[in-house]
Every structure is written in C-alpha cells, then in structure tokens.
Design an enzyme around this catalytic site. Structure first.
Site, PDB file in Angstrom:
ATOM      1  N   ASP A   1     -26.981 -46.363  39.789  1.00 55.37           N
ATOM      2  CA  ASP A   1     -27.815 -47.293  40.539  1.00 55.37           C
ATOM      3  C   ASP A   1     -26.974 -47.521  41.798  1.00 55.37           C
ATOM      4  O   ASP A   1     -26.003 -48.272  41.790  1.00 55.37           O
ATOM      5  CB  ASP A   1     -28.011 -48.580  39.733  1.00 55.37           C
ATOM      6  CG  ASP A   1     -28.831 -49.600  40.504  1.00 55.37           C
ATOM      7  OD1 ASP A   1     -29.071 -49.386  41.706  1.00 55.37           O
ATOM      8  OD2 ASP A   1     -29.202 -50.622  39.901  1.00 55.37           O
TER       9      ASP A   1
ATOM     10  N   ALA B   1     -27.358 -48.606  45.036  1.00 54.50           N
ATOM     11  CA  ALA B   1     -27.755 -49.438  46.185  1.00 54.50           C
ATOM     12  C   ALA B   1     -26.612 -49.672  47.180  1.00 54.50           C
ATOM     13  O   ALA B   1     -26.828 -49.667  48.382  1.00 54.50           O
ATOM     14  CB  ALA B   1     -28.300 -50.772  45.678  1.00 54.50           C
TER      15      ALA B   1
ATOM     16  N   LYS C   1     -30.311 -51.801  50.996  1.00 57.89           N
ATOM     17  CA  LYS C   1     -28.901 -52.192  50.996  1.00 57.89           C
ATOM     18  C   LYS C   1     -28.152 -51.214  51.906  1.00 57.89           C
ATOM     19  O   LYS C   1     -28.245 -51.303  53.118  1.00 57.89           O
ATOM     20  CB  LYS C   1     -28.333 -52.167  49.579  1.00 57.89           C
ATOM     21  CG  LYS C   1     -28.842 -53.172  48.534  1.00 57.89           C
ATOM     22  CD  LYS C   1     -30.184 -53.706  48.633  1.00 57.89           C
ATOM     23  CE  LYS C   1     -30.612 -54.600  47.500  1.00 57.89           C
ATOM     24  NZ  LYS C   1     -30.867 -53.973  46.227  1.00 57.89           N
TER      25      LYS C   1
ATOM     26  N   TYR D   1     -49.252 -36.608  56.371  1.00 56.37           N
ATOM     27  CA  TYR D   1     -49.324 -36.898  54.931  1.00 56.37           C
ATOM     28  C   TYR D   1     -48.406 -35.966  54.150  1.00 56.37           C
ATOM     29  O   TYR D   1     -47.662 -36.401  53.280  1.00 56.37           O
ATOM     30  CB  TYR D   1     -50.771 -36.739  54.444  1.00 56.37           C
ATOM     31  CG  TYR D   1     -50.998 -37.276  53.060  1.00 56.37           C
ATOM     32  CD1 TYR D   1     -51.488 -38.564  52.867  1.00 56.37           C
ATOM     33  CD2 TYR D   1     -50.699 -36.500  51.930  1.00 56.37           C
ATOM     34  CE1 TYR D   1     -51.681 -39.069  51.588  1.00 56.37           C
ATOM     35  CE2 TYR D   1     -50.888 -37.014  50.652  1.00 56.37           C
ATOM     36  CZ  TYR D   1     -51.388 -38.287  50.487  1.00 56.37           C
ATOM     37  OH  TYR D   1     -51.575 -38.793  49.224  1.00 56.37           O
TER      38      TYR D   1
ATOM     39  N   HIS E   1     -37.254 -65.947  37.717  1.00 55.05           N
ATOM     40  CA  HIS E   1     -36.560 -66.639  38.812  1.00 55.05           C
ATOM     41  C   HIS E   1     -37.333 -66.634  40.123  1.00 55.05           C
ATOM     42  O   HIS E   1     -37.183 -67.537  40.932  1.00 55.05           O
ATOM     43  CB  HIS E   1     -35.162 -66.054  39.016  1.00 55.05           C
ATOM     44  CG  HIS E   1     -35.146 -64.588  39.307  1.00 55.05           C
ATOM     45  ND1 HIS E   1     -35.416 -63.648  38.339  1.00 55.05           N
ATOM     46  CD2 HIS E   1     -34.910 -63.899  40.441  1.00 55.05           C
ATOM     47  CE1 HIS E   1     -35.334 -62.442  38.887  1.00 55.05           C
ATOM     48  NE2 HIS E   1     -35.031 -62.572  40.162  1.00 55.05           N
TER      49      HIS E   1
ATOM     50  N   PHE F   1     -28.639 -54.490  36.902  1.00 56.56           N
ATOM     51  CA  PHE F   1     -29.323 -55.354  37.854  1.00 56.56           C
ATOM     52  C   PHE F   1     -30.631 -55.854  37.227  1.00 56.56           C
ATOM     53  O   PHE F   1     -31.168 -55.219  36.332  1.00 56.56           O
ATOM     54  CB  PHE F   1     -29.597 -54.564  39.143  1.00 56.56           C
ATOM     55  CG  PHE F   1     -30.215 -55.396  40.218  1.00 56.56           C
ATOM     56  CD1 PHE F   1     -29.534 -56.467  40.765  1.00 56.56           C
ATOM     57  CD2 PHE F   1     -31.496 -55.130  40.673  1.00 56.56           C
ATOM     58  CE1 PHE F   1     -30.121 -57.247  41.754  1.00 56.56           C
ATOM     59  CE2 PHE F   1     -32.087 -55.903  41.666  1.00 56.56           C
ATOM     60  CZ  PHE F   1     -31.399 -56.967  42.201  1.00 56.56           C
ATOM     61  N   ASP F   2     -31.153 -56.991  37.714  1.00 53.72           N
ATOM     62  CA  ASP F   2     -32.316 -57.592  37.027  1.00 53.72           C
ATOM     63  C   ASP F   2     -33.564 -56.711  37.007  1.00 53.72           C
ATOM     64  O   ASP F   2     -34.252 -56.649  36.003  1.00 53.72           O
ATOM     65  CB  ASP F   2     -32.623 -59.012  37.547  1.00 53.72           C
ATOM     66  CG  ASP F   2     -32.879 -59.080  39.034  1.00 53.72           C
ATOM     67  OD1 ASP F   2     -32.494 -58.144  39.748  1.00 53.72           O
ATOM     68  OD2 ASP F   2     -33.453 -60.073  39.494  1.00 53.72           O
TER      69      ASP F   2
END
Ligand code: PLP
Length: 458
Positions: free
Chosen positions: A215, A217, A258, A72, A450, A124-125
């Site tokens: 961001d 990715a 990604k 843990y 979507h 990005f969404d």
C-alpha cells in the site's frame, strides 16, 4: 553556521484563508455535530485534516493540465503515466483508478474472498474496510515498538516477522491471498519501513508462496527515511531506493493524492499477468476503461510529473523537515507527540495529553475539537472513533494509541502557519487540567463511522 534546509520552489499563486473568532467556532462545531469532517472549509483557518489531495501542484504539473489527451481509449496521457509508473516502480502492469481505495476495491475484488486472512502492518482504514467488507480479516503484525509513542525506533512501520510467520503457520496458504505492507505506515503514525524489513518480509512470503503487495501511498517519503536512517543508503538516490523497495514485492495499490502530488487519482501496478487480467474486468466495471480508470487525461499527465517530482531529494527534504519543524516545536513546549516524527504528520498522544478524559468518551476526538475551537485548526482523530466497532461483537475497539493527527499538506503552508499551530497547542496543553469530560456518539454508520458520526458533548 550550518545552513538550514530550504524549499526548492517559490510561490506563484496564493489562496486567501480566513480567520474567525472563538465564539464563531464554538457555534460552528456544535452545528457540525462535533464532527470535524462536517465543517465547511471556509470555517477552518489552517486545515491539517489530511495530506490527501490537499497539496499544491507545480507549474509543470499545471502545464500538463493544458495538454491532457481526453481520448476514451489509447490516450497519450495514459501512455505517459504508464511509462513513468514503470520507470519509478519497476512493475510491468498498470491500471489507473480514481483514488487509492478504488485501487483496493479493484485489486481486492480479484484477490480477496470471504474467510480470507490479510496480514499487514496496521492496515489503513479503507484497506481494512475493503477487507472486512468481503468478510475477510486483517491481521496486524506491526512490531510492538510502534505502539510506544516515546520509543525512538527508526522504522516503526516494520512488520514483526515472527508474528507474520505465526499467521502463515496458523492458516492454510489458500486463505492468505497476500500480505499488504503499507509504506509509510499511516495508521502507525506515518512511520517508515526499512529495506531490511521489506527484504525479510519478502523472503518469508516467498518461502510460504504468498504474494507481497505494497500500500504505497507514501512510498517516496518512506524512501527519504531509508536514505536518512538506514545503513548503506545515504549515497543512493531516492529513485534508486524506491526501485529497490518495490523490487521485493509483487505489486502495489497507490493513492496518488499523497506522493503522487495530485489532488485526485490512484493506480494499481503489479507483475502477475493473471491477477492483472482479473483486475482489468473489475476496473472496467467500477472505474472506467483501462486507459483512464476514472481519471481525466490531464490528471494522468499531472500525476506522471508528480511522481517524478515527489521522488526528488530536495522536495522530500523540505517536505519532511517541515513536518519535523512542527514536531520539534511541540517537543520544546512539552506537548506529548509520537516520536520519531512521521513523514506526513505529527501525532498528538491524547492518552498522555488528556488522560483525565475517560477513554469511552473519545479523548482524542475531544482534543481535536478543542484544537479547532481554540485555534481554528482542523486535525483528525486516529483513535477509538476511527478504530470503529468489532464487526462481530459490535463493541467499540480500543486501539493501543489515541492520537490526533496533524497532517501537513504538501507544498501548501509556510513555517509561520506551522508556528501558529504549535503555539495554539502550547496554550491548550497549559490548561489541559480543565478537560474532564468528552463526547458520546449519538448516530453512526455501520462501517467507517468516523466520516459521518454525530457526537454530543457530555
Ligand atoms: C489515503 C490512503 C489510502 C486510500 O486512498 P484514497 O486515495 O484516500 O482512497 C490507502 N492507504 C493509505 C496508506 C492511505 O494513506
């Protein structure tokens, strides 16, 4: 004769995929309410829905799965990952999260408040969702060239520095918690951001005292494009380029699904200790203790190896050249696609492909459905459905581009699969004049519609 690129791996395990008939697919897509997210995977032959978490891990990553430390607190797998993140990104503080949007949720909880402005390059969404969920506004400062699918600009993910400065001048500093630079820019078509642009954005941010976050990715794929296209970088290694790019920012959110080359995972890495401490509280609340943050020990070990593998040139060359192989075939067939080709996907330009379908009938969605019906291939709409409604007026937002994204999973399909996809599209393109009408939405969620929207055929 010039030798072609070749995959720097051979295949050790295979998974059967099933072909189906057009009649079966017509029935299945109707049952799925014409939403490709609703299709069971065994009803799909070639799945190009996303490159997110769909890639193949290496034998070395699988080996890590056996030696993960599931403690843990203080897990050695955590230490391994933390060390690799520091080595690759240069950022001092690190928090694991279960995926990219969780990293956004944690970081934005610490940094974004109601009424804030978050400028960036075509957010990005999920990023936009997390900004708007906090009643803040995402402002798109991408260069105009990004919206012309035939413009061959080598770095269409770049931020327009003048647009950015206009935002900086318009709002007080305390309303702009940070700028978010997405590398590569997913929503603009997997398009890269140059070092030159990153430096210019960084300089402007420093001048106005605003932090710059990535961001990140697809940061490795972004570095590959820099090496291939930007002057002065041809002789640098991918790892050197990655390190330099990150050196211009204050931190990053990462979807490890990604360029982490794993099926699930994410993280935040940053330099500001105060922000790290605040984010830690949210990480514990939303994700788990700071030494696992929603990830298994074994997954953290596999991610550490994945980050090392994804920042190797030979891997990136075979990855990005496979995507380009699809793009080149489609161009040869006359099919309208976004150019230059993105790093992780080829984008069909539905405005040029099916202009006969009215925009308010979701032409890109209609094209994605046709691709499934004809070939059993699943792509995804990046157009009006994804752009969602304006949060204030509740009217459809019509983005400049109506795209169908064909995302290529990493190390997963062969070029024969890719050739099948291209041939299917050629056949659809040759009969495109028959497409006259699209779809209506009969049910949708208030945010990120979507994924679950139900459609009916007009
Ligand atoms: C995938 C992605 C995210 C979100 O990450 P998830 O792991 O899917 O939650 C954020 N930004 C970009 C650019 C992405 O491609």
């Amino acid at each position: 004769m010039e030798l072609p690129y070749s995959e720097p791996y051979k295949i050790k395990m295979v998974e059967t995929i099933k072909r189906s008939t057009k009649e079966e697919r017509l029935k299945w897509i109707k049952q799925a309410n014409y939403n490709l997210f609703n299709l069971a995977s065994e009803k799909v032959f070639i799945d190009l829905l996303t490159d997110s978490g769909t890639g193949a891990m290496s034998d070395k990553q699988w080996a890590e799965m056996m030696i993960g430390d599931e403690s843990y607190a203080g897990s050695s797998s955590f230490k391994k990952l933390k060390k690799t993140v520091k080595k690759i990104t240069g950022f001092n503080y690190f928090l694991p999260t279960h995926q990219g949007r969780a990293a956004e949720n944690v970081l934005f909880s610490a940094m974004v408040k109601e009424g804030d402005i978050v400028p960036g390059n075509s957010h990005f969404d999920t990023t936009k969702g997390h900004i708007e969920f906090r009643k803040a506004t995402a402002v798109d400062c991408t260069i105009d060239e990004a919206f012309d699918t035939s413009n061959m600009h080598p770095f269409k993910g770049n931020i327009d520095v003048h647009k950015l400065e206009t935002v900086f001048k318009k709002y007080p500093k305390d309303k702009i918690p940070f700028v978010i630079l997405t590398i590569t820019c997913n929503s603009a078509g997997g398009q890269p951001v140059s070092v030159e642009n990153t430096k210019a954005v960084s300089k402007l941010c420093k001048q106005y005292g605003i932090p710059l976050y990535f961001d990140a990715a697809r940061f490795s794929e972004n570095a590959y494009f820099i090496k291939k296209r930007e002057e002065g970088y041809a002789d640098k290694t991918i790892k050197e380029i990655v390190k330099e790019v990150f050196s211009y920012g204050d931190g990053m959110t990462m979807s490890a699904k990604k360029d982490g080359l794993v099926n699930m995972g994410g993280f935040i890495a940053l330099n500001n200790k105060a922000v790290y401490k605040q984010a830690t509280v949210f990480n514990i609340m939303f994700e788990g203790f700071i030494t696992y943050g929603g990830m298994n020990g074994r997954d953290m070990g596999a991610l550490a190896v994945g980050l090392d593998e994804s920042t190797e040139f030979n891997y990136l060359e075979s990855r990005i050249e496979q995507v380009a192989f699809l793009g080149k075939k489609l161009v040869e067939y006359g099919v309208p696609v976004q150019q230059p080709f993105g790093g992780h996907a080829i984008f069909l330009d539905a405005n040029k492909f099916v202009p006969s379908i009215p925009r308010d009938e979701y032409r890109a969605q209609a094209l994605a459905i046709e691709l499934y019906i004809v070939g059993g291939i699943r792509g995804v709409e990046i157009g009006t459905v994804l752009a969602d409604r304006d949060p204030f007026t509740r009217k459809n937002r019509y983005p400049e581009l109506e795209l169908v994204r064909l995302a290529i999973p990493r190390r997963t399909y062969t070029n024969n699969h890719i050739a099948y996809v291209a041939a299917t599209l050629k056949n659809i393109y040759d009969s495109r004049d028959e497409a006259k009408s699209g779809y209506v939405i009969v049910d949708e969620a208030p945010i990120m519609r979507h994924f679950t929207a139900k459609f009916s055929k007009i």
